[in-house]
Scaffold this motif. Structure first.
Motif, PDB file in Angstrom:
ATOM      1  N   GLN A   1     -11.706  11.939 -10.580  1.00  0.00           N
ATOM      2  CA  GLN A   1     -12.878  12.292 -11.067  1.00  0.00           C
ATOM      3  C   GLN A   1     -13.937  12.114 -10.195  1.00  0.00           C
ATOM      4  N   ASP A   2     -13.829  10.748  -9.773  1.00  0.00           N
ATOM      5  CA  ASP A   2     -14.869  10.252  -8.679  1.00  0.00           C
ATOM      6  C   ASP A   2     -14.330   8.851  -8.234  1.00  0.00           C
ATOM      7  N   ALA A   3     -15.057   8.353  -7.434  1.00  0.00           N
ATOM      8  CA  ALA A   3     -14.692   7.064  -6.783  1.00  0.00           C
ATOM      9  C   ALA A   3     -14.276   5.824  -7.707  1.00  0.00           C
ATOM     10  N   ASP A   4     -15.340   5.891  -8.692  1.00  0.00           N
ATOM     11  CA  ASP A   4     -15.206   4.808  -9.781  1.00  0.00           C
ATOM     12  C   ASP A   4     -13.794   5.049 -10.560  1.00  0.00           C
ATOM     13  N   GLU A   5     -13.431   6.291 -11.049  1.00  0.00           N
ATOM     14  CA  GLU A   5     -12.002   6.215 -11.768  1.00  0.00           C
ATOM     15  C   GLU A   5     -10.813   6.124 -10.666  1.00  0.00           C
ATOM     16  N   LEU A   6     -11.017   6.311  -9.176  1.00  0.00           N
ATOM     17  CA  LEU A   6     -10.042   5.706  -8.315  1.00  0.00           C
ATOM     18  C   LEU A   6     -10.176   4.280  -8.352  1.00  0.00           C
ATOM     19  N   ILE A   7     -11.001   3.792  -8.207  1.00  0.00           N
ATOM     20  CA  ILE A   7     -11.154   2.054  -8.203  1.00  0.00           C
ATOM     21  C   ILE A   7     -10.714   1.670  -9.541  1.00  0.00           C
ATOM     22  N   GLU A   8     -10.941   2.243 -10.353  1.00  0.00           N
ATOM     23  CA  GLU A   8     -10.135   1.696 -11.881  1.00  0.00           C
ATOM     24  C   GLU A   8      -8.681   1.768 -11.724  1.00  0.00           C
ATOM     25  N   LYS A   9      -8.120   2.997 -11.479  1.00  0.00           N
ATOM     26  CA  LYS A   9      -6.781   3.424 -11.396  1.00  0.00           C
ATOM     27  C   LYS A   9      -6.010   2.077 -10.228  1.00  0.00           C
ATOM     28  N   ILE A  10      -6.703   1.877  -9.389  1.00  0.00           N
ATOM     29  CA  ILE A  10      -6.123   0.842  -8.320  1.00  0.00           C
ATOM     30  C   ILE A  10      -6.274  -0.591  -8.926  1.00  0.00           C
ATOM     31  N   GLU A  11      -7.229  -0.812  -9.543  1.00  0.00           N
ATOM     32  CA  GLU A  11      -7.182  -2.179 -10.382  1.00  0.00           C
ATOM     33  C   GLU A  11      -6.164  -2.294 -11.435  1.00  0.00           C
TER      34      GLU A  11
ATOM     35  N   TYR B   1      -0.899   7.187  -6.621  1.00  0.00           N
ATOM     36  CA  TYR B   1      -1.966   7.809  -5.976  1.00  0.00           C
ATOM     37  C   TYR B   1      -1.728   9.337  -5.332  1.00  0.00           C
ATOM     38  N   HIS B   2      -0.485   9.663  -4.939  1.00  0.00           N
ATOM     39  CA  HIS B   2       0.017  10.938  -4.457  1.00  0.00           C
ATOM     40  C   HIS B   2       0.157  11.789  -5.842  1.00  0.00           C
ATOM     41  N   GLY B   3      -0.150  13.062  -5.643  1.00  0.00           N
ATOM     42  CA  GLY B   3      -0.212  14.048  -6.550  1.00  0.00           C
ATOM     43  C   GLY B   3      -1.150  13.836  -7.687  1.00  0.00           C
ATOM     44  N   GLN B   4      -1.999  12.958  -7.640  1.00  0.00           N
ATOM     45  CA  GLN B   4      -3.045  12.737  -8.917  1.00  0.00           C
ATOM     46  C   GLN B   4      -4.496  13.101  -8.357  1.00  0.00           C
ATOM     47  N   PHE B   5      -5.143  13.379  -9.377  1.00  0.00           N
ATOM     48  CA  PHE B   5      -6.579  14.014  -9.018  1.00  0.00           C
ATOM     49  C   PHE B   5      -7.571  12.749  -9.681  1.00  0.00           C
TER      50      PHE B   5
ATOM     51  N   PHE C   1       0.851  -1.504   0.044  1.00  0.00           N
ATOM     52  CA  PHE C   1       0.081   0.018  -0.024  1.00  0.00           C
ATOM     53  C   PHE C   1       0.895   1.108   0.017  1.00  0.00           C
ATOM     54  N   GLY C   2       2.053   1.173   0.706  1.00  0.00           N
ATOM     55  CA  GLY C   2       3.088   2.172   0.447  1.00  0.00           C
ATOM     56  C   GLY C   2       3.494   2.666  -0.943  1.00  0.00           C
ATOM     57  N   LEU C   3       3.709   1.629  -1.734  1.00  0.00           N
ATOM     58  CA  LEU C   3       3.977   1.598  -2.919  1.00  0.00           C
ATOM     59  C   LEU C   3       2.972   2.136  -3.758  1.00  0.00           C
ATOM     60  N   LEU C   4       1.732   1.608  -3.668  1.00  0.00           N
ATOM     61  CA  LEU C   4       0.765   2.000  -4.220  1.00  0.00           C
ATOM     62  C   LEU C   4       0.419   3.428  -4.256  1.00  0.00           C
ATOM     63  N   LYS C   5       0.518   3.696  -2.958  1.00  0.00           N
ATOM     64  CA  LYS C   5       0.280   5.183  -2.865  1.00  0.00           C
ATOM     65  C   LYS C   5       1.326   6.159  -3.602  1.00  0.00           C
ATOM     66  N   SER C   6       2.668   5.773  -3.286  1.00  0.00           N
ATOM     67  CA  SER C   6       3.748   6.591  -3.889  1.00  0.00           C
ATOM     68  C   SER C   6       3.722   6.630  -5.400  1.00  0.00           C
ATOM     69  N   GLU C   7       3.366   5.531  -5.824  1.00  0.00           N
ATOM     70  CA  GLU C   7       3.578   5.249  -7.282  1.00  0.00           C
ATOM     71  C   GLU C   7       2.156   5.462  -8.158  1.00  0.00           C
TER      72      GLU C   7
END
Length: 129
Positions: free
Chosen positions: A88-98, A82-86, A74-80
């Protein structure tokens, strides 16, 4: 297997636990590492573990050593991704996590794997066997 959801519900973790349990051989009794989230302390979740001979390892607050692999991921996921990104909504975030999980498991080069991706490392090990 994993599941990404918009909110934390008990069924999110119990469904994944039951799926994992269904894959165990009768003699397999693993040790399950978790944090102290409410869902992991829930009596239904803990009863599922006990009924299937699974021992739970839960570190005390502020000590993430038992869960170091997950904490590292999760540390890697956040730094690589998540951080510094925007998003649009929760669905886009979930898509990027996947997308990141797919990248992490198949394409991300790792020093611990001798500079190979997980897929290359597995294939190399299979060929050597």
């Amino acid at each position: 297997a994993y599941k990404v959801a918009k909110n934390a519900r008990l069924t999110l973790v119990t469904d994944m636990l039951q799926k994992g349990i269904s894959r165990l051989k009768q003699y397999e009794k693993p040790l399950l590492h978790s944090d102290q989230g409410w869902q992991y302390r829930n009596c239904h979740y803990q009863k599922l573990l006990a009924n299937n001979g699974i021992k739970q390892s839960m570190s005390r607050k502020g000590n993430c050593l038992d869960n170091a692999v997950a904490e590292n991921f999760f540390g890697l996921l956040k730094s690589e991704m998540y951080h510094g990104q925007f998003f649009q909504d929760a669905d886009e975030l979930i898509e990027k996590i996947e997308e990141y999980i797919e990248y992490y498991n198949t394409k991300r080069i790792k020093a611990k794997l001798k500079g190979l991706t997980p897929v290359e490392y597995r294939n190399q090990a299979l060929q050597a066997a």
